[in-house]
Design an enzyme around this catalytic site. Structure first.
Site, PDB file in Angstrom:
ATOM      1  N   CYS A 112       0.820  -1.227   0.000  1.00 12.03           N
ATOM      2  CA  CYS A 112       0.000   0.000   0.000  1.00 12.03           C
ATOM      3  C   CYS A 112       0.847   1.268   0.000  1.00 12.03           C
ATOM      4  O   CYS A 112       0.361   2.343  -0.354  1.00 12.03           O
ATOM      5  CB  CYS A 112      -0.929   0.010   1.205  1.00 12.03           C
ATOM      6  SG  CYS A 112      -1.943  -1.453   1.303  1.00 12.03           S
ATOM      7  N   HIS A 253      -3.793   6.729   2.926  1.00  8.77           N
ATOM      8  CA  HIS A 253      -4.120   5.449   2.290  1.00  8.77           C
ATOM      9  C   HIS A 253      -5.539   5.056   2.693  1.00  8.77           C
ATOM     10  O   HIS A 253      -5.913   5.140   3.865  1.00  8.77           O
ATOM     11  CB  HIS A 253      -3.110   4.386   2.732  1.00  8.77           C
ATOM     12  CG  HIS A 253      -3.487   3.009   2.301  1.00  8.77           C
ATOM     13  ND1 HIS A 253      -3.882   2.721   1.022  1.00  8.77           N
ATOM     14  CD2 HIS A 253      -3.531   1.830   2.985  1.00  8.77           C
ATOM     15  CE1 HIS A 253      -4.161   1.434   0.927  1.00  8.77           C
ATOM     16  NE2 HIS A 253      -3.962   0.868   2.110  1.00  8.77           N
ATOM     17  N   ASN A 283     -10.051  -0.969  -0.280  1.00  5.67           N
ATOM     18  CA  ASN A 283      -8.599  -0.802  -0.191  1.00  5.67           C
ATOM     19  C   ASN A 283      -7.972  -1.272  -1.502  1.00  5.67           C
ATOM     20  O   ASN A 283      -7.949  -2.465  -1.794  1.00  5.67           O
ATOM     21  CB  ASN A 283      -8.082  -1.630   0.992  1.00  5.67           C
ATOM     22  CG  ASN A 283      -6.576  -1.533   1.162  1.00  5.67           C
ATOM     23  OD1 ASN A 283      -5.875  -0.988   0.317  1.00  5.67           O
ATOM     24  ND2 ASN A 283      -6.079  -2.078   2.272  1.00  5.67           N
TER      25      ASN A 283
HETATM   26  N1  ACO Z   1     -18.448  -9.719   8.386  1.00  8.69           N
HETATM   27  C1  ACO Z   1     -18.887 -10.015   9.630  1.00  8.69           C
HETATM   28  N2  ACO Z   1     -18.063 -10.311  10.638  1.00  8.69           N
HETATM   29  C2  ACO Z   1     -16.746 -10.301  10.393  1.00  8.69           C
HETATM   30  C3  ACO Z   1     -16.210  -9.997   9.122  1.00  8.69           C
HETATM   31  C4  ACO Z   1     -17.140  -9.713   8.094  1.00  8.69           C
HETATM   32  N3  ACO Z   1     -16.740  -9.398   6.836  1.00  8.69           N
HETATM   33  N4  ACO Z   1     -14.870 -10.070   9.175  1.00  8.69           N
HETATM   34  C5  ACO Z   1     -14.551 -10.400  10.443  1.00  8.69           C
HETATM   35  N5  ACO Z   1     -15.668 -10.537  11.172  1.00  8.69           N
HETATM   36  C6  ACO Z   1     -15.800 -10.891  12.598  1.00  8.69           C
HETATM   37  C7  ACO Z   1     -14.606 -11.646  13.121  1.00  8.69           C
HETATM   38  O1  ACO Z   1     -14.727 -13.017  12.838  1.00  8.69           O
HETATM   39  C8  ACO Z   1     -14.684 -11.351  14.612  1.00  8.69           C
HETATM   40  O2  ACO Z   1     -15.640 -12.187  15.179  1.00  8.69           O
HETATM   41  P1  ACO Z   1     -15.437 -12.778  16.685  1.00  8.69           P
HETATM   42  O3  ACO Z   1     -15.396 -11.574  17.574  1.00  8.69           O
HETATM   43  O4  ACO Z   1     -16.633 -13.629  16.851  1.00  8.69           O
HETATM   44  O5  ACO Z   1     -14.134 -13.514  16.646  1.00  8.69           O
HETATM   45  C9  ACO Z   1     -15.226  -9.910  14.656  1.00  8.69           C
HETATM   46  O6  ACO Z   1     -15.829  -9.681  13.362  1.00  8.69           O
HETATM   47  C10 ACO Z   1     -14.176  -8.845  14.912  1.00  8.69           C
HETATM   48  O7  ACO Z   1     -13.054  -9.079  14.053  1.00  8.69           O
HETATM   49  P2  ACO Z   1     -11.809  -8.101  14.066  1.00  8.69           P
HETATM   50  O8  ACO Z   1     -10.796  -8.608  13.069  1.00  8.69           O
HETATM   51  O9  ACO Z   1     -11.350  -7.870  15.454  1.00  8.69           O
HETATM   52  O10 ACO Z   1     -12.504  -6.766  13.501  1.00  8.69           O
HETATM   53  P3  ACO Z   1     -11.926  -5.315  13.400  1.00  8.69           P
HETATM   54  O11 ACO Z   1     -12.810  -4.373  14.067  1.00  8.69           O
HETATM   55  O12 ACO Z   1     -10.456  -5.259  13.709  1.00  8.69           O
HETATM   56  O13 ACO Z   1     -12.063  -5.004  11.823  1.00  8.69           O
HETATM   57  C11 ACO Z   1     -10.654  -4.979   9.856  1.00  8.69           C
HETATM   58  C12 ACO Z   1     -11.393  -5.834  10.889  1.00  8.69           C
HETATM   59  C13 ACO Z   1     -11.676  -4.193   9.089  1.00  8.69           C
HETATM   60  C14 ACO Z   1      -9.871  -5.889   8.926  1.00  8.69           C
HETATM   61  C15 ACO Z   1      -9.699  -4.006  10.571  1.00  8.69           C
HETATM   62  O14 ACO Z   1      -8.953  -4.700  11.533  1.00  8.69           O
HETATM   63  C16 ACO Z   1      -8.759  -3.296   9.645  1.00  8.69           C
HETATM   64  O15 ACO Z   1      -9.144  -2.518   8.805  1.00  8.69           O
HETATM   65  N6  ACO Z   1      -7.425  -3.497   9.835  1.00  8.69           N
HETATM   66  C17 ACO Z   1      -6.398  -2.789   9.095  1.00  8.69           C
HETATM   67  C18 ACO Z   1      -6.226  -3.296   7.714  1.00  8.69           C
HETATM   68  C19 ACO Z   1      -5.125  -2.513   7.019  1.00  8.69           C
HETATM   69  O16 ACO Z   1      -4.974  -1.335   7.193  1.00  8.69           O
HETATM   70  N7  ACO Z   1      -4.298  -3.158   6.244  1.00  8.69           N
HETATM   71  C20 ACO Z   1      -3.166  -2.486   5.677  1.00  8.69           C
HETATM   72  C21 ACO Z   1      -3.134  -2.433   4.274  1.00  8.69           C
HETATM   73  S1  ACO Z   1      -3.433  -3.948   3.415  1.00  8.69           S
HETATM   74  C22 ACO Z   1      -2.165  -4.154   2.272  1.00  8.69           C
HETATM   75  O17 ACO Z   1      -1.095  -3.700   2.460  1.00  8.69           O
HETATM   76  C23 ACO Z   1      -2.456  -4.983   1.030  1.00  8.69           C
END
Ligand code: ACO
Length: 326
Positions: A112, A253, A283
């Site tokens: 990214c 980003h 993203n």
């Molecule tokens: N729909 C419904 N529920 C979901 C989904 C979905 N699509 N995805 C995950 N969940 C559930 C999980 O299973 C978990 O359930 P549990 O509590 O029963 O175990 C719950 O939701 C919470 O999951 P988390 O992963 O803790 O959710 P979070 O609030 O952290 O959001 C996300 C996830 C959106 C991925 C977030 O962590 C994020 O944006 N992280 C940063 C990503 C990023 O910036 N990446 C960098 C760039 S990528 C690159 O370089 C290619």
């Protein structure tokens, strides 16, 4: 002498995948995706399309806006982790398509953060005298390495490309004022694609197809993303003595609306000065900043003299920022 962006362009697939589409594919909901990420829809390439199908038109648009002929380009950089082929570099396809003579061309892999790495390298080469006119493209077709049965990653990513034409300008106070680039390989397994390289080649007898999909530990990545984006943005502003309140456009980003809001608050960027399009594209990794930059620029929302701050964060881990006076 400074390096200035004199043209921008973008190209995205026609196909739109909405949150409602995902509700039919995996156990998720529009409500979960919207509140956790801010994403409403993303563009997805069809089975035939590859990175160059978006990277080339984005570069052509940027050249047209700049009023520069492809034959005047002597440097082509393509930032991507989803090149058409592992080699040769997709930048060479761009070089050929735009008619850039025998210009230097190479791809860079900084996920990214790739477009900002590209800006920094092009700036150094232009100011160092090894290039005069550069095309920097950030593009991805992440849909090709996304596991659409895995809800935690499937809903996040989209495809597309953005481009910028860079040239030297004699004006000391306009152009790229400061760039900072960083990495920390100890965190490499937070976002990675295990297979398809020399560690797990796809042609080995025991090759596991699932290794070719992108993997991410989103929750751990989130916290580091907020901290590093804020720190590196602060670093480039401090380096050129520009106050946070002077930023006309902050283009972070576009990974997650909550990350963008948290960073904007930490940096105390004035209301309405942060550009957000993650709701429409998801993203798009290396494409996210150049697509956003082109939307603003093409809509005439960046005026000469405006301070534009870009910062990104991604797999590697890598992170970086740049500040320019338009
Ligand atoms: N729909 C419904 N529920 C979901 C989904 C979905 N699509 N995805 C995950 N969940 C559930 C999980 O299973 C978990 O359930 P549990 O509590 O029963 O175990 C719950 O939701 C919470 O999951 P988390 O992963 O803790 O959710 P979070 O609030 O952290 O959001 C996300 C996830 C959106 C991925 C977030 O962590 C994020 O944006 N992280 C940063 C990503 C990023 O910036 N990446 C960098 C760039 S990528 C690159 O370089 C290619």
């Amino acid at each position: 002498m400074r390096t200035r962006i004199i043209g921008t362009g973008r190209a995205v697939p026609d196909t739109v995948l909405t949150n409602a589409d995902f509700e039919r594919m995996v156990d998720t909901s529009d409500e979960w995706i919207t509140t956790r990420t801010g994403i409403k829809e993303r563009r997805i390439a069809n089975g035939e399309q590859a990175l160059s199908d978006f990277a080339i038109p984005a570069a052509e648009q940027a050249l047209e806006m700049a009023g520069v002929d492809g034959s005047d380009v002597d440097l082509v950089i393509c930032a991507t982790v989803t090149a058409d082929t592992v080699f040769p570099a997709t930048s060479t396809q761009i070089q050929h398509a735009i008619g850039a003579g025998t210009a230097a061309a190479f791809d860079i892999s900084a996920a990214c953060t790739g477009f900002i790495y590209g800006l920094g390298i092009a700036d150094s080469m232009i100011r160092g005298g090894t290039a005069t006119t550069a095309v920097v493209v950030g593009g991805e077709v992440l849909s090709k390495i996304t596991d659409y049965t895995e809800r935690a990653t499937a809903v996040l990513f989209g495809d597309g490309a953005g481009a910028a034409v860079l040239r030297a300008s004699p004006e000391e106070d306009h152009g790229l004022l400061s760039v900072a680039l960083h990495s920390d390989g100890s965190l490499g397994k937070l976002i990675y694609r295990p297979g398809g390289g020399s560690r797990h080649p796809i042609n080995s007898a025991d090759s596991d197809h699932s290794l070719t999909y992108l993997r991410m530990r989103g929750n751990e990545t989130f916290k580091i993303a907020v901290r590093s984006l804020a720190e590196v943005s602060d670093e480039v502003l401090t380096a050129c003595g520009i106050g946070h309140s002077e930023v006309r456009w902050f283009i972070p980003h576009q990974a997650n609306r909550r990350i963008i809001d948290a960073v904007g608050q930490r940096l105390e960027i004035p209301d309405g000065h942060t550009y957000i399009n993650v709701d429409r594209y998801g993203n798009t990794s290396a494409a996210s900043i150049p697509i956003a930059l082109d939307e603003l620029n093409r809509d005439g929302k960046i005026a000469r003299g405006d301070i534009v701050l870009v910062s990104a964060f991604g797999s590697g881990l890598t992170w970086g920022a740049g500040v320019m006076r338009w």
